[in-house]
Design an enzyme around this catalytic site. Structure first.
Site, PDB file in Angstrom:
ATOM      1  N   THR A 117       0.813  -1.214   0.000  1.00  0.00           N
ATOM      2  CA  THR A 117       0.000   0.000   0.000  1.00  0.00           C
ATOM      3  C   THR A 117       0.847   1.265   0.000  1.00  0.00           C
ATOM      4  OG1 THR A 117      -1.504   1.294   1.387  1.00  0.00           O
ATOM      5  CG2 THR A 117      -0.135  -0.281   2.529  1.00  0.00           C
ATOM      6  N   TYR A 141      -1.552   0.128  10.027  1.00  0.00           N
ATOM      7  CA  TYR A 141      -1.826  -0.608   8.788  1.00  0.00           C
ATOM      8  C   TYR A 141      -0.609  -0.523   7.862  1.00  0.00           C
ATOM      9  CZ  TYR A 141      -3.617  -1.285   4.057  1.00  0.00           C
ATOM     10  OH  TYR A 141      -3.780  -1.678   2.755  1.00  0.00           O
TER      11      TYR A 141
END
Ligand code: UDP
Length: 327
Positions: A117, A141
């Site tokens: 990501t 995350y």
């Protein structure tokens, strides 16, 4: 016809990847614990229910299907949740991925495609992000995904595990045939929440933060169509099959849109009012995440076809009106 183990194949991106894999002549074997995915999104190959942290179950699935490659989508992926409960992210994403990577190597499955990501980059004052930008995640995350990237690199060096890492920007849209689409429970993503608000299925959308250092004060993101994104994964698989070595690719278009611009475009596409209100920032959000790289275009030959904001919202709207999964 070779088998590809698709973790998270019952989820939003994984289900689109299974469709693309089947169309490209592979057999996608979905491995998913259904914590956030949907059994009826598994349409293009066998389904094996299981958890990343269940090494025995992973061994059985590797032994049975003898996959040539893994596409690893399964993950918890909510920035806000990761700030409230980071341990959950380290257990599921990092410890779980380590077990999967070890199982792959132990079973001689040495081609690995990983969903990472842009959240691994963190804040970089107004610069476009390319693959060489330092990774300084500001939420758990992003930190969990960066850690998995590190594991892959170590396993490449020590065990020869070939990998392609894709750092996604914001994925949107849905399959144009309407077979699969985005459906999270609970939903936290901007575009589906906005479509629900337009439809009256939810109260007004809240804009998280209007005081960011961006032109209109709201966060800027680079949106990429899920069908284009999974096309890149097929190219990534072929890259590994051609033995071109481990590589990291951003998957974004290089164009950023603010939350207000997304609202405006949704109004145009749906021809409906978008009820919204302004609220405080959401912890963990970066002001701006826009890809500054065309490595995937040049090296993989990736050419996104549906990644305009208008088309992504139109495809999401069509799915939103017709598609749902049952649990
Ligand atoms: N966002 C928002 N309201 C919402 C959900 C999201 O303003 O109800 C904003 C969020 O702050 C971010 C952008 O929309 O700037 C995209 O958020 P999303 O959760 O869709 O994806 P993320 O960027 O977290 O991966």
């Amino acid at each position: 016809m070779s088998n590809v183990l698709v973790t998270g194949g019952a989820g939003y991106i994984g289900s689109h990847a299974c469709k693309a894999l089947a169309a490209a002549g592979y057999t996608p074997v979905t491995y998913d614990n259904l914590s956030t995915g949907w059994a009826d999104a598994v349409k293009y190959g066998p389904f094996e229910q299981g958890d990343l942290n269940d090494r025995g179950r992973l061994n059985d699935v590797f032994s049975h299907y003898l996959p040539d490659a893994v596409m690893h989508f399964a993950a918890l992926s909510l920035v806000g949740e990761s700030m409230q409960d980071p341990g959950k992210y380290w257990h599921n994403n990092v410890a779980g991925s380590l077990k999967l990577i070890e199982a792959a190597v132990d079973h001689g499955c040495m081609n690995f495609v990983f969903s990472s990501t842009c959240a691994t980059y963190g804040e970089h004052d107004n610069v476009l992000l390319d693959e060489t930008c330092p990774q300084m995640p500001i939420n758990a995350y992003g930190a969990s995904k960066r850690a998995i990237e590190d594991i892959l690199e170590n396993f490449q060096d020590s065990h020869g595990l070939r990998h392609v890492i894709f750092r996604y920007f914001n994925v949107a849209g849905a399959d144009t045939d309407g077979e699969v689409g985005e459906f999270h429970q609970p939903e936290t993503h901007l575009i589906p929440l906005m479509l629900d608000a337009i439809d009256g299925k939810r109260p007004a959308l809240t804009i998280f933060g209007t005081d960011y250092p961006t032109p209109d004060g709201t966060c800027v993101r680079d949106y990429v169509h899920v069908m284009d994104l999974v096309d890149a994964h097929i190219l990534g698989l072929k890259w590994l099959e051609d033995d071109k070595g481990s590589r990291v690719f951003n998957l974004g278009t290089g164009h950023g849109f603010s939350v207000r611009e997304v609202i405006e475009q949704s109004r145009t596409v749906t021809n409906r009012d978008v009820p919204f209100k302004e609220g405080p920032r959401r912890p963990g959000d970066c002001a701006k995440l826009v890809s500054g790289s065309d490595r995937a275009y040049h090296e993989l030959g990736w050419s996104p076809k549906r990644s305009t904001l208008e088309v992504m919202i139109a495809d999401a709207w069509r799915w939103h009106q017709n598609g749902r999964y049952d649990r």
